[in-house]
Enzyme design. Sequence first.
Site, short mmCIF file in Angstrom:
data_model
loop_
_atom_site.label_atom_id
_atom_site.label_comp_id
_atom_site.label_asym_id
_atom_site.label_seq_id
_atom_site.Cartn_x
_atom_site.Cartn_y
_atom_site.Cartn_z
N LYS A 4 -10.23 0.20 -2.52
CA LYS A 4 -10.16 -0.35 -1.30
C LYS A 4 -10.37 1.11 -0.18
CE LYS A 4 -6.97 -1.60 2.53
NZ LYS A 4 -5.64 -1.99 3.00
N ASP A 54 0.92 -1.10 0.03
CA ASP A 54 -0.07 -0.04 -0.10
C ASP A 54 0.80 1.25 -0.06
OD1 ASP A 54 -1.81 -1.98 0.69
OD2 ASP A 54 -2.81 -0.89 1.75
N LYS A 64 -6.76 3.28 -3.21
CA LYS A 64 -7.47 3.18 -2.08
C LYS A 64 -7.52 4.48 -1.37
CE LYS A 64 -5.25 1.87 2.70
NZ LYS A 64 -4.03 0.94 3.24
#
Lengths: 312, 314
Positions: A248, A149, A212
């Site tokens: 996400k 991430d 995300k």
Amino acid sequence: MTTSLADVATSNATLRTFLHGLPGVDRVGADQRAAMLATRSIKTTAKAQAIDLAIGMVDLTTLEGADTPGKVRAMCAKALHPDPADPSVPRVAAVCVYPDLVAEAATALRGTGVKVASVATAFPSGRSSLDVKIADTGFAVAAGADEIDMVIDRGAFLAGDYVKVFEEIVAIKAACGAAHLKVILETGELSTYDNVRRASWLAMLAGGDFIKTSTGKVQPAATLPVTLIMLEAVRDFLAVSGRKVGVKPAGGIRTTKDAIKMLVLVNETVGEGWLSPDWFRLGASTLLNDLLMQRQKMATGRYAGPDYFTLD
Amino acid sequence: MSKAEKPGRARATKQVTEQVTEQAPGPGDGRRPARLAVRKTYKLYIGGAFPRSESGRSYPVTSSSGDFLANAAKASRKDARDAVTAARKAFGGWSGATAYNRGQVLYRVAEMLESRRAQFIAELAESGTKNAREVVDASVDRLVWYAGWSDKIAAVAGSANPVAGPYFNISSPEPTGVVAVVAPDKPLLGLVSVIAPVIVTGNTCVVIASERAPLPAITLAEVLATSDLPGGVVNILTGSVAEIAPHLAAHMDVNALDLAGVTDGAVAVACEQAAAENLKRVLRPAETDWFADPGTGRMTAFLETKTVWHPTGV
């Protein structure tokens, strides 16, 4: 359009032309649509399915300075058996930790199917040199991370230096190797919905496997309208490029109700194709306990209490 | 001058009397329309706020002679769940407050109740209480009595235990947590007599008010809301006991159950059985003279005992 997509990132000017050429977001309309979809009532068997699906989508996260190997091991145990008293509860999708704890998590989760995700690139601010970010990513991947991430450089993005952000994502993607790359836009710092749409496209153009919403360190985090805009971007990107990207939302999703609202949003915006842990994740820590409590309530008819679930 | 002033004064006096008579709703006098009656909306009391029932339901409350008094909110199990959440949230702060502070707050509740005595006497009379004045007096006295217990109960329910070792061994009472209370059908005195002992020791509570006469309970909630009592320490629901009580009894985040107001034996047994799932403390319904000296039983029923071993340093 596909041919033009390849040329988009040749210079900052072409990127800028492309991103600013995206249709603007109708803020009021986006807010209203998200609010309207949030009123959908999901009950009984549909709710039971939604809860299990949501549990399977959770990226169980701990990103505190006080994280210890013991805490990570405990969290991995919880990821494998969210409710030790009930083996029918599905496993979560992944465990998300800082790079130095990836090895610990990877050892605990080896061969279980639960992925190890690691934040990287000078998380959460992203304020460091590219070399450091690449080294950070490489460290996490070498330790056994299945997913990375990364955070984008919001300063460069807001300053209009899109090509810097683009090249950074490309470089990190290369450093990831086989690991999946999730690109954190940190929407709470992007100020406008137009910027969220542009950042989503930028991340997808640069090769992100997931986009995300947030690090979880900035408020507001994963709001419904922001998730809606990102889902729309993913849908449009698939139509244009033929490549499917996951989404996400992370941060601020604490209750089952919040999670189910997200699932409704996914189903209504991009369709059932995204209703799987491969394409949609929920970054959360306290959410899992609430999902388990709701699950137990549906199974037993009794309202559950937090005393009977592990602390996060 | 005096002759000239007189008519003016007379006119002024007349205007004043008119204004006074106009304040009460009644038929118009031909010149002006009748004043509309401002009817009070009785709602729930959850987390220091007065929300309507999540279900949107209400039920009519009548006086003892069958006249319509008001609509009261009919709480659903979701309201009960919200109330438990509010009570749990308030528990840390309230149980952590000093006993002295809790006593002060309870005394403040007594003060506020005293200042509203006329309203309570009227409401109790409407709900069919014959000796409304005595009931209000006794309720205020009961609150003051329990307020005094806040820093004394530990001395009565706790102890310093002699042990065969070089240790101090001290047992002290601690609040059990969130208590679900079914208030007896004695609108004010019964209600105060079940709430005060629960909260004075540091518990928080969810109370189901008397189904027949819930209005004084909501008026008491207004007293509580203006008495320095932190929101969520007392939460009052109105509605059907048989509908809500079993959900509270089964709720895993409720620590104890006071069934004082459950008149239906089957409901009491069902509640007690549901409460067994997480070993709630249960106080069974019993015939009670609410005017009598209550003793410490209702306080000690909702206390846990913590025992500490501490080396004497020998």
